[in-house]
Structure formats: structure tokens, C-alpha cells
Write a protein that holds these residues in place. Structure first.
Motif, PDB file in Angstrom:
ATOM      1  N   TYR A  88     -23.141   9.645 -65.435  1.00  0.00           N
ATOM      2  CA  TYR A  88     -22.400  10.647 -65.843  1.00  0.00           C
ATOM      3  C   TYR A  88     -23.453  12.232 -66.512  1.00  0.00           C
ATOM      4  CZ  TYR A  88     -19.240   7.167 -65.530  1.00  0.00           C
ATOM      5  OH  TYR A  88     -17.617   6.735 -64.848  1.00  0.00           O
ATOM      6  N   SER A  89     -23.737  13.076 -65.537  1.00  0.00           N
ATOM      7  CA  SER A  89     -24.402  14.066 -66.524  1.00  0.00           C
ATOM      8  C   SER A  89     -24.015  14.433 -67.805  1.00  0.00           C
ATOM      9  CB  SER A  89     -24.230  15.264 -65.648  1.00  0.00           C
ATOM     10  OG  SER A  89     -24.282  15.360 -64.022  1.00  0.00           O
ATOM     11  N   VAL A  90     -25.215  14.759 -68.567  1.00  0.00           N
ATOM     12  CA  VAL A  90     -24.491  15.633 -70.222  1.00  0.00           C
ATOM     13  C   VAL A  90     -24.549  16.526 -70.744  1.00  0.00           C
ATOM     14  CG1 VAL A  90     -25.818  15.640 -72.844  1.00  0.00           C
ATOM     15  CG2 VAL A  90     -26.118  13.833 -70.245  1.00  0.00           C
ATOM     16  N   ALA A  91     -23.377  16.907 -71.274  1.00  0.00           N
ATOM     17  CA  ALA A  91     -22.785  17.630 -71.219  1.00  0.00           C
ATOM     18  C   ALA A  91     -23.677  18.535 -72.566  1.00  0.00           C
ATOM     19  CB  ALA A  91     -21.211  18.198 -70.955  1.00  0.00           C
ATOM     20  N   SER A  92     -23.944  17.904 -73.121  1.00  0.00           N
ATOM     21  CA  SER A  92     -24.141  18.466 -74.373  1.00  0.00           C
ATOM     22  C   SER A  92     -26.086  18.667 -74.570  1.00  0.00           C
ATOM     23  CB  SER A  92     -24.217  17.204 -75.762  1.00  0.00           C
ATOM     24  OG  SER A  92     -24.414  15.889 -74.759  1.00  0.00           O
ATOM     25  N   THR A  93     -25.764  19.340 -75.424  1.00  0.00           N
ATOM     26  CA  THR A  93     -27.888  19.743 -75.501  1.00  0.00           C
ATOM     27  C   THR A  93     -28.697  18.980 -75.397  1.00  0.00           C
ATOM     28  OG1 THR A  93     -27.656  20.880 -77.446  1.00  0.00           O
ATOM     29  CG2 THR A  93     -26.475  21.641 -75.889  1.00  0.00           C
ATOM     30  N   PRO A  94     -29.434  19.298 -75.531  1.00  0.00           N
ATOM     31  CA  PRO A  94     -31.121  18.462 -76.068  1.00  0.00           C
ATOM     32  C   PRO A  94     -31.136  18.656 -77.682  1.00  0.00           C
ATOM     33  CG  PRO A  94     -32.147  19.657 -73.868  1.00  0.00           C
ATOM     34  CD  PRO A  94     -30.835  19.914 -74.211  1.00  0.00           C
ATOM     35  N   GLY A  95     -30.768  19.351 -78.219  1.00  0.00           N
ATOM     36  CA  GLY A  95     -31.208  19.767 -79.753  1.00  0.00           C
ATOM     37  C   GLY A  95     -29.766  19.122 -80.586  1.00  0.00           C
ATOM     38  N   GLN A  96     -28.491  18.356 -79.540  1.00  0.00           N
ATOM     39  CA  GLN A  96     -28.102  17.428 -80.306  1.00  0.00           C
ATOM     40  C   GLN A  96     -28.165  16.360 -79.798  1.00  0.00           C
ATOM     41  OE1 GLN A  96     -24.293  19.794 -79.612  1.00  0.00           O
ATOM     42  NE2 GLN A  96     -24.356  20.440 -81.509  1.00  0.00           N
ATOM     43  N   GLY A  97     -29.821  15.791 -79.122  1.00  0.00           N
ATOM     44  CA  GLY A  97     -29.874  14.685 -78.888  1.00  0.00           C
ATOM     45  C   GLY A  97     -29.071  13.625 -78.897  1.00  0.00           C
ATOM     46  N   ASP A  98     -28.861  13.274 -80.111  1.00  0.00           N
ATOM     47  CA  ASP A  98     -28.017  12.140 -81.004  1.00  0.00           C
ATOM     48  C   ASP A  98     -26.597  11.739 -80.568  1.00  0.00           C
ATOM     49  OD1 ASP A  98     -26.827  14.018 -82.517  1.00  0.00           O
ATOM     50  OD2 ASP A  98     -27.394  13.042 -84.394  1.00  0.00           O
ATOM     51  N   ARG A  99     -26.326  12.925 -79.934  1.00  0.00           N
ATOM     52  CA  ARG A  99     -24.497  12.982 -79.899  1.00  0.00           C
ATOM     53  C   ARG A  99     -24.234  13.894 -78.258  1.00  0.00           C
ATOM     54  NH1 ARG A  99     -19.826  16.677 -80.530  1.00  0.00           N
ATOM     55  NH2 ARG A  99     -18.404  15.580 -81.597  1.00  0.00           N
ATOM     56  N   VAL A 100     -24.410  12.728 -77.500  1.00  0.00           N
ATOM     57  CA  VAL A 100     -24.345  12.762 -76.105  1.00  0.00           C
ATOM     58  C   VAL A 100     -22.817  12.999 -75.676  1.00  0.00           C
ATOM     59  CG1 VAL A 100     -24.613  11.969 -73.935  1.00  0.00           C
ATOM     60  CG2 VAL A 100     -26.590  11.867 -75.375  1.00  0.00           C
ATOM     61  N   GLU A 101     -22.445  13.427 -75.515  1.00  0.00           N
ATOM     62  CA  GLU A 101     -20.685  14.369 -74.529  1.00  0.00           C
ATOM     63  C   GLU A 101     -21.497  13.829 -73.017  1.00  0.00           C
ATOM     64  OE1 GLU A 101     -18.292  18.248 -73.858  1.00  0.00           O
ATOM     65  OE2 GLU A 101     -19.457  18.282 -76.094  1.00  0.00           O
ATOM     66  N   LEU A 102     -20.543  13.362 -73.031  1.00  0.00           N
ATOM     67  CA  LEU A 102     -19.904  13.258 -71.067  1.00  0.00           C
ATOM     68  C   LEU A 102     -18.545  12.606 -69.942  1.00  0.00           C
ATOM     69  CD1 LEU A 102     -21.478   9.309 -71.005  1.00  0.00           C
ATOM     70  CD2 LEU A 102     -22.805  12.139 -70.993  1.00  0.00           C
ATOM     71  N   HIS A 103     -18.203  14.298 -68.945  1.00  0.00           N
ATOM     72  CA  HIS A 103     -17.625  14.263 -68.324  1.00  0.00           C
ATOM     73  C   HIS A 103     -16.791  13.346 -67.747  1.00  0.00           C
ATOM     74  CE1 HIS A 103     -17.617  18.592 -70.158  1.00  0.00           C
ATOM     75  NE2 HIS A 103     -17.429  18.180 -71.395  1.00  0.00           N
ATOM     76  N   VAL A 104     -15.863  12.512 -67.512  1.00  0.00           N
ATOM     77  CA  VAL A 104     -15.515  11.423 -66.438  1.00  0.00           C
ATOM     78  C   VAL A 104     -14.356  11.580 -65.574  1.00  0.00           C
ATOM     79  CG1 VAL A 104     -15.230   9.014 -66.281  1.00  0.00           C
ATOM     80  CG2 VAL A 104     -17.232   9.920 -67.948  1.00  0.00           C
ATOM     81  N   LYS A 105     -14.616  11.569 -64.812  1.00  0.00           N
ATOM     82  CA  LYS A 105     -13.711  11.878 -64.053  1.00  0.00           C
ATOM     83  C   LYS A 105     -13.002  10.749 -63.494  1.00  0.00           C
ATOM     84  CE  LYS A 105     -12.678  13.307 -59.346  1.00  0.00           C
ATOM     85  NZ  LYS A 105     -12.422  14.481 -58.102  1.00  0.00           N
ATOM     86  N   ARG A 106     -11.564  10.607 -63.259  1.00  0.00           N
ATOM     87  CA  ARG A 106     -11.524   9.805 -63.005  1.00  0.00           C
ATOM     88  C   ARG A 106     -11.251   8.759 -61.141  1.00  0.00           C
ATOM     89  NH1 ARG A 106      -5.680   7.829 -61.225  1.00  0.00           N
ATOM     90  NH2 ARG A 106      -5.396   6.064 -61.078  1.00  0.00           N
ATOM     91  N   THR A 107     -11.071   7.822 -61.125  1.00  0.00           N
ATOM     92  CA  THR A 107     -11.173   7.226 -59.730  1.00  0.00           C
ATOM     93  C   THR A 107     -11.004   6.198 -59.587  1.00  0.00           C
ATOM     94  OG1 THR A 107     -13.774   7.838 -59.581  1.00  0.00           O
ATOM     95  CG2 THR A 107     -12.827   6.043 -57.673  1.00  0.00           C
ATOM     96  N   PRO A 108      -9.348   6.343 -58.554  1.00  0.00           N
ATOM     97  CA  PRO A 108      -8.474   4.892 -58.621  1.00  0.00           C
ATOM     98  C   PRO A 108      -8.765   4.410 -58.059  1.00  0.00           C
ATOM     99  CG  PRO A 108      -8.042   7.692 -57.286  1.00  0.00           C
ATOM    100  CD  PRO A 108      -9.361   8.130 -57.650  1.00  0.00           C
ATOM    101  N   GLU A 109      -8.621   3.115 -58.795  1.00  0.00           N
ATOM    102  CA  GLU A 109      -8.619   1.341 -58.788  1.00  0.00           C
ATOM    103  C   GLU A 109     -11.170   1.678 -59.312  1.00  0.00           C
ATOM    104  OE1 GLU A 109      -7.818  -0.263 -55.386  1.00  0.00           O
ATOM    105  OE2 GLU A 109      -6.149   0.322 -55.767  1.00  0.00           O
ATOM    106  N   GLY A 110     -11.398   3.115 -59.552  1.00  0.00           N
ATOM    107  CA  GLY A 110     -13.218   2.084 -60.236  1.00  0.00           C
ATOM    108  C   GLY A 110     -12.902   1.764 -61.215  1.00  0.00           C
ATOM    109  N   VAL A 111     -14.259   1.110 -60.949  1.00  0.00           N
ATOM    110  CA  VAL A 111     -14.348  -0.582 -61.791  1.00  0.00           C
ATOM    111  C   VAL A 111     -15.016   0.630 -63.847  1.00  0.00           C
ATOM    112  CG1 VAL A 111     -15.969  -1.844 -62.135  1.00  0.00           C
ATOM    113  CG2 VAL A 111     -15.487  -1.751 -60.350  1.00  0.00           C
ATOM    114  N   ALA A 112     -15.455   1.648 -63.236  1.00  0.00           N
ATOM    115  CA  ALA A 112     -16.025   2.028 -64.219  1.00  0.00           C
ATOM    116  C   ALA A 112     -14.945   3.143 -65.575  1.00  0.00           C
ATOM    117  CB  ALA A 112     -17.205   2.715 -64.533  1.00  0.00           C
TER     118      ALA A 112
END
Length: 352
Positions: free
Chosen positions: A153-177
Motif C-alpha cells: 500500500y502506498s503511503v499517503a502521509s509524509t516523511p516528516g510524520q514518519g511515525d504516523r503512516v496513512e494508507l488508502h485501501v481499496k476493497r477487493t471483492p473476496e480479497g484476503v487482505a
């Protein structure tokens, strides 16, 4: 019981690293700061293809479309899924670019701090890490799944806030994750683990040209990181962001980008809705881009989204006279792409 380890020699560097029998060669190299080309990290795109000069690798789950039988016979391997059977020597294209920092891959632990729906099929996940993640804006992490395995998953937050990682997750039907975890059982307060950073796709601060950010769906995540990083560091560029989605319900982060555009005169935000009208316009990113930029030469472009989105947007840019040396791309592959044999035409001039 300890896992057996072997020596991997990486040419033309002559570097020798240790790689466990259960570890991919790419992972071992990245953890030692040897930055070899890679993109999908699960044997689909072929970016990490390298030649085995001596010894033998288990080729793993390499797609037959990304690693042809003839290439296997000639000693080629996809390093993102290949594991050593003994000491081995490989020849890889060592990826080094002036002005781009190299951050060795590390393992991280954290706790889910935010879990919310950003759109009908997109979930925002924010993870508070026990130590900051060092990365370049645009890179991604591998989120470890409870039952084993991982997903990028690509990181949406910045290196300046490296201790708080934001991810955007798209649903995949029947996806394990997704259906099996992130959209089902994952909850705020849960402990999670990840590794990173990965990927050649990242912001190039040394490039001073105006920037085109071209995102499809959750390809918006690395673009948010790039835009916010530019603002945080004061290295202002002229930036135009297109975000392509089907309809208004899918247009997540709209309020954030609209407010950001109102506060920063160097930033222009242009949603692209393919099935609905938005501010008098309807169309996919490639079509709107062609209308707005009949000549795109003089810009530098970053594209992120599905393989189809990336390919179509690449074509629009090249028709507008912006060529591969000024284009960076990240293709989001999923299991459907793998089953269909989706592959990316590799060019040494197209940056990932």
C-alpha cells in the motif's frame, strides 16, 4: 530451528550479502541498501528481472507472462519472488539516481490509530509506529496479514510524520487482505506490522519543472504524500493534480485537496469524473489532460493507478510531447491483473 542462510553476490557491484533460504533476494538486497529495480514485489510486472550468473534460485511464484519459459532457461529470475538454494551470483541493474535518498527496508510495529471509510470502497488506515518510517514521498510499504503474507500500500502521509503512516485501501471483492481483514475484523487499537519502504516511484526534488500528478482511484495516496511534502519543506513547485474516479461518491479526499488548493496558489486540483459531471466537465483523466495540455513538454509527470489507467495516461502525455524521461509511473497490480497476465512494457526511460 534456525533457517539456513546463503551468500548472494550482486554484480556489477561485487557486493556480498546474506540471504535466508526463506527470504527473497530482492528483500535481502533492499535491507542492505542495495537498491535494485522493483515495482509490484509479487512476480507480476517483471521490473526486478535479473540474470543468475552462478548458483541456483528457486524462482518462486513468478508469473509466466512476466518471466517467460525461454528467459527461465537462459537463467533469468524475478528477484522479488526468487529465493536462494545455495550461494548465488546475480547481475542486476543497480538503481541509483542523484538527489534521491536510499532508505534500507526495515520492519516496523504499530497500532491502528484511525480506521474510517473514505469512499464506498476505500478505507483510510492510519498506523502509529513505534519508530518513524524513513521513506521518500511516493513509496509504499508491505502490510503484514494476520494469516501470513503481505500486501503493498502506498503511503499517503509524509516523511516528516514518519511515525504516523496513512494508507488508502481499496476493497477487493473476496480479497484476503480487504474483505478478509481490513474491511472486516481490523479495528482501532489493533497491533499491526509492516515493512518498507519499497518502490522506485517517488518525488524527485531535484526536478524543477512544473509537476503533473495524475492519479486513478487510490493512486491518490502517493500524490497526497508528494503534495503535502512539498508544502512542508517549502520547496514549492507549480503542481496540477488530476484525480480520476467514476462518480462523486468515489471522490475521496475532495475536501482536503480543495482546502489545500485554496491555501496554496502553486497548487491546482482537478477532479476527473468519468460517469458524472463535475464543474461542467465529464471525462477520464487522459481525456481531460489532453484538453488542458495539448502540449505538455516542459513538465514532469507522476502517474499512479491501475495498469490500464497508467497506460492510457502515458499515451496522452506522449501525444502531448512529454516523453518517458520526464514521466514517473506506479502501476497498481492485483490478483485479477496477475490472472490476466497483465504486464508492463519496460523501458529504461520510464521511471518507476
Amino acid at each position: 530451528m534456525s533457517t539456513q542462510s546463503f551468500t548472494v553476490t550482486v554484480e556489477p557491484l561485487g557486493a556480498e550479502i546474506t540471504c535466508r533460504a526463506d527470504q527473497t533476494v530482492l528483500d535481502a538486497c533492499l535491507r542492505e541498501g542495495i537498491w535494485l529495480p522493483h515495482a509490484c514485489t509479487h512476480g507480476t510486472c517483471g521490473t526486478c528481472k535479473a540474470q543468475v550468473l552462478d548458483g541456483e534460485l528457486d524462482l518462486g511464484d513468478a508469473s509466466p507472462y512476466a518471466l517467460l519459459d525461454t528467459e527461465r532457461d537462459e537463467g533469468a529470475a524475478l528477484l522479488c519472488v526468487a529465493r536462494p538454494k545455495g550461494d548465488v551470483t546475480i547481475e542486476g541493474e543497480v538503481d541509483a539516481e542523484e538527489g534521491v535518498d536510499v532508505h534500507p527496508v526495515r520492519d516496523y510495529e504499530g497500532v491502528v490509530e484511525v480506521l474510517e471509510d473514505a469512499a464506498p470502497n476505500v478505507r483510510r488506515v492510519v498506523i502509529r509506529l513505534t519508530e518513524p518510517l524513513r521513506f521518500n514521498p511516493g513509496q509504499y510499504v508491505q502490510l503484514n496479514l494476520p494469516g501470513g503474507g503481505n500486501r503493498p500500500y502506498s503511503v499517503a502521509s509524509t516523511p516528516g510524520q514518519g511515525d504516523r503512516v496513512e494508507l488508502h485501501v481499496k476493497r477487493t471483492p473476496e480479497g484476503v487482505a480487504t474483505d478478509g481483514w481490513i474491511f472486516k475484523d481490523l479495528a482501532v487499537g489493533n497491533a499491526v506490522s509492516l515493512s518498507g519502504p519499497y518502490g522506485r516511484f517517488s518525488f524527485r526534488p531535484a526536478r524543477t519543472q512544473p509537476i503533473l500528478l495524475l492519479a486513478g482511484g487510490t493512486g491518490l495516496a502517493p500524490m497526497k504524500s508528494i503534495v503535502a511534502h512539498i508544502a512542508e519543506t517549502g520547496a514549492e513547485h507549480e503542481v496540477v493534480l488530476y484525480h480520476g474516479v467514476p462518480g462523486a461518491d468515489d471522490l475521496y479526499e475532495h475536501a482536503w485537496f480543495a482546502a489545500f488548493a485554496a491555501e496554496h496558489d502553486w497548487f491546482d486540483y482537478r477532479p476527473a469524473l468519468s460517469r458524472e459531471e463535475h464543474e461542467g466537465r465529464t471525462g477520464r483523466v487522459p481525456a481531460l489532460l489532453a484538453a488542458d495540455f495539448p502540449r505538455a513538454a516542459g513538465n514532469v509527470a507522476y502517474i499512479c493507478g491501475s495498469p490500464e489507467f497508467v497506460t492510457d495516461t502515458m499515451k496522452a502525455l506522449m501525444k502531448a510531447r512529454l516523453f518517458p524521461r520526464d514521466i514517473y509511473r506506479e502501476d497498481f497490480f492485483d490478483s485479477a491483473d496477475r490472472a490476466a497476465g497483465t504486464n508492463v512494457v519496460r523501458s529504461p526511460l520510464i521511471r518507476r
